[in-house]
Design a protein around this motif. Structure first.
Motif, short mmCIF file in Angstrom:
data_model
loop_
_atom_site.label_atom_id
_atom_site.label_comp_id
_atom_site.label_asym_id
_atom_site.label_seq_id
_atom_site.Cartn_x
_atom_site.Cartn_y
_atom_site.Cartn_z
N MET A 21 0.85 -1.19 0.00
CA MET A 21 0.00 0.00 0.00
C MET A 21 0.89 1.24 0.00
N LEU A 22 0.54 2.20 -0.86
CA LEU A 22 1.31 3.43 -0.96
C LEU A 22 0.74 4.47 0.00
N TYR A 23 1.60 4.97 0.89
CA TYR A 23 1.19 6.00 1.84
C TYR A 23 1.68 7.36 1.36
N GLN A 24 0.83 8.37 1.53
CA GLN A 24 1.20 9.74 1.20
C GLN A 24 0.97 10.64 2.40
N THR A 25 1.81 11.64 2.53
CA THR A 25 1.67 12.60 3.62
C THR A 25 1.21 13.93 3.06
N PHE A 26 0.25 14.54 3.74
CA PHE A 26 -0.28 15.83 3.32
C PHE A 26 -0.14 16.84 4.45
N ALA A 27 -0.16 18.10 4.10
CA ALA A 27 -0.08 19.18 5.10
C ALA A 27 -1.32 20.05 4.98
N LEU A 28 -1.93 20.36 6.12
CA LEU A 28 -3.09 21.25 6.16
C LEU A 28 -2.65 22.58 6.75
N LYS A 29 -2.69 23.61 5.95
CA LYS A 29 -2.33 24.95 6.40
C LYS A 29 -3.62 25.69 6.75
N ARG A 30 -3.76 26.08 8.00
CA ARG A 30 -4.96 26.79 8.46
C ARG A 30 -4.52 28.06 9.17
N TYR A 31 -5.05 29.18 8.74
CA TYR A 31 -4.67 30.45 9.38
C TYR A 31 -5.78 31.48 9.20
N TRP A 32 -5.58 32.63 9.84
CA TRP A 32 -6.56 33.72 9.77
C TRP A 32 -6.06 34.76 8.77
N LEU A 33 -6.75 34.85 7.65
CA LEU A 33 -6.37 35.73 6.55
C LEU A 33 -6.90 37.14 6.77
N PRO A 34 -6.05 38.18 6.78
CA PRO A 34 -6.55 39.55 6.87
C PRO A 34 -7.42 39.87 5.66
N LEU A 35 -8.61 40.40 5.90
CA LEU A 35 -9.54 40.70 4.82
C LEU A 35 -9.40 42.16 4.40
N VAL A 36 -9.56 42.39 3.12
CA VAL A 36 -9.51 43.73 2.55
C VAL A 36 -10.82 43.95 1.80
N ALA A 37 -11.49 45.06 2.10
CA ALA A 37 -12.80 45.31 1.51
C ALA A 37 -12.71 46.33 0.38
N GLY A 38 -13.79 46.41 -0.39
CA GLY A 38 -13.91 47.44 -1.42
C GLY A 38 -12.99 47.23 -2.60
N ASP A 39 -12.55 48.36 -3.17
CA ASP A 39 -11.73 48.33 -4.39
C ASP A 39 -10.37 47.70 -4.16
N GLN A 40 -9.91 47.66 -2.89
CA GLN A 40 -8.59 47.12 -2.60
C GLN A 40 -8.56 45.59 -2.60
N ALA A 41 -9.73 44.97 -2.55
CA ALA A 41 -9.79 43.50 -2.39
C ALA A 41 -9.05 42.77 -3.49
N GLU A 42 -9.21 43.20 -4.75
CA GLU A 42 -8.56 42.48 -5.85
C GLU A 42 -7.05 42.69 -5.87
N LEU A 43 -6.58 43.71 -5.14
CA LEU A 43 -5.13 43.96 -5.09
C LEU A 43 -4.43 43.06 -4.09
N TYR A 44 -5.20 42.43 -3.20
CA TYR A 44 -4.63 41.54 -2.19
C TYR A 44 -5.33 40.18 -2.26
N PRO A 45 -5.14 39.44 -3.36
CA PRO A 45 -5.80 38.14 -3.48
C PRO A 45 -5.27 37.18 -2.42
N TRP A 46 -6.14 36.30 -1.97
CA TRP A 46 -5.68 35.37 -0.94
C TRP A 46 -4.93 34.21 -1.59
N GLU A 47 -4.18 33.50 -0.78
CA GLU A 47 -3.24 32.50 -1.25
C GLU A 47 -3.88 31.45 -2.14
N GLY A 48 -5.09 31.01 -1.80
CA GLY A 48 -5.75 29.99 -2.60
C GLY A 48 -6.00 30.45 -4.03
N GLU A 49 -6.36 31.73 -4.21
CA GLU A 49 -6.59 32.26 -5.55
C GLU A 49 -5.30 32.34 -6.35
N ILE A 50 -4.20 32.67 -5.66
CA ILE A 50 -2.90 32.75 -6.34
C ILE A 50 -2.48 31.37 -6.84
#
Length: 289
Positions: free
Chosen positions: A1-30
């Motif tokens: 049986m092949l075993y694989q190891t995964f990493a779960l990254k969980r954190y609190w992302l600073p949110l940016v509202a309004g017109d600035q939101a698209e300038l600070y995309p979050w990591e998942g979108e990148i």
């Protein structure tokens, strides 16, 4: 049986509202942008999402800090318990004492930034120090440099490149590849700027400086190398630093005198080059600059 190891990254992302939101995309979108068009086996991020509770985003303002009273107190004042918010008896509405200078003057109050709970599931990688050979090290490092280049093409600047964010991943076949990870401090430019060529007028100065140093006397550098560096780096001393840094990065110089081709600089001499314009951009709110 092949075993694989995964990493779960969980954190609190600073949110940016309004017109600035698209300038600070979050990591998942990148990662989604960078992985577009890549084979599945070369995608180290498997899933990413913002966490929801009962259909509502899990954020500090909506769930944790709901009802927070940030009234500023002077030194010596006593915090008074605030009244509970109707319908939310568990909300902590205590007033919080913020720092003040010893002379009694108020310092600038810290900004409260809303944060969203996020998850990123990725394959577990290896440190660069775990490379099995020099050829493997060079191959994965080339992949990592390619990630940084691809991010630049999409106007992303990583802002946190370090040894801990350069990892080796492995295909099922056993072949390895490198990835640049952790874009949680990244920012995005809105446009490119053009880097203009300069008149390579400092060539004699660079040559003279080389001859005055022991390191320079050990090297046989072609005039086209100096000229090419000065077309893009106007200051002669900075052009010299860049030339020597490039030469020192070679495993072994292959020609003498060293030419543009030997340094990998023979990719055309366009009059201008596009570069992401980060000159007028600040870091994401509540993060380091």
């Amino acid at each position: 049986m092949l075993y694989q190891t995964f990493a779960l990254k969980r954190y609190w992302l600073p949110l940016v509202a309004g017109d600035q939101a698209e300038l600070y995309p979050w990591e998942g979108e990148i990662y989604e942008s960078l992985h577009n068009g890549r084979p599945t086996e070369e995608k180290h991020v498997l899933a990413s999402h913002k966490i929801e509770i009962g259909g509502e985003l899990d954020t500090t303002f909506t769930l944790i800090r709901r009802g927070l009273d940030g009234t500023r107190l002077m030194k010596g004042d006593v915090a008074v318990k605030g009244s509970k918010i109707k319908g939310d008896p568990n909300a902590d509405t205590s007033q919080h004492v913020l720092s003040v200078a010893d002379n009694g003057n108020k310092s600038s109050p810290p900004e409260l930034v809303d944060r969203c709970h996020v998850n990123i599931l990725m394959r577990s990688g290896y440190s660069l120090t775990d490379a099995c050979s020099i050829p493997e090290y060079l191959k994965v490092f080339k992949d990592i440099a390619g990630d940084h280049r691809d991010a630049y093409k999409l106007l992303f600047l990583h802002r946190d490149v370090s040894a801990g964010n350069l990892l080796i991943f492995e295909h099922k076949s056993g072949e390895t590849f490198g990835r640049l990870i952790d874009y949680d401090h990244a920012k995005k430019a809105t446009k490119h700027r053009l880097i203009q060529r300069h008149d390579p007028s400092g060539q004699q100065l660079v040559r003279q400086t080389l001859q005055r140093s022991r390191r320079g006397r050990e090297l046989d550098i072609d005039d086209d190398v100096i000229s090419n560096a000065l077309t893009w780096i106007e200051e002669p001393h900075l052009a010299l630093v860049y030339i020597l840094g490039t030469v020192d990065g070679l495993v072994k110089p292959s020609t003498s005198p060293l030419s543009k081709a030997a340094l990998g600089w023979d990719h055309g001499d366009d009059e201008t080059k596009e570069w992401p314009d980060f000159d007028d951009r600040l870091a994401r709110p509540n993060e380091r600059t």
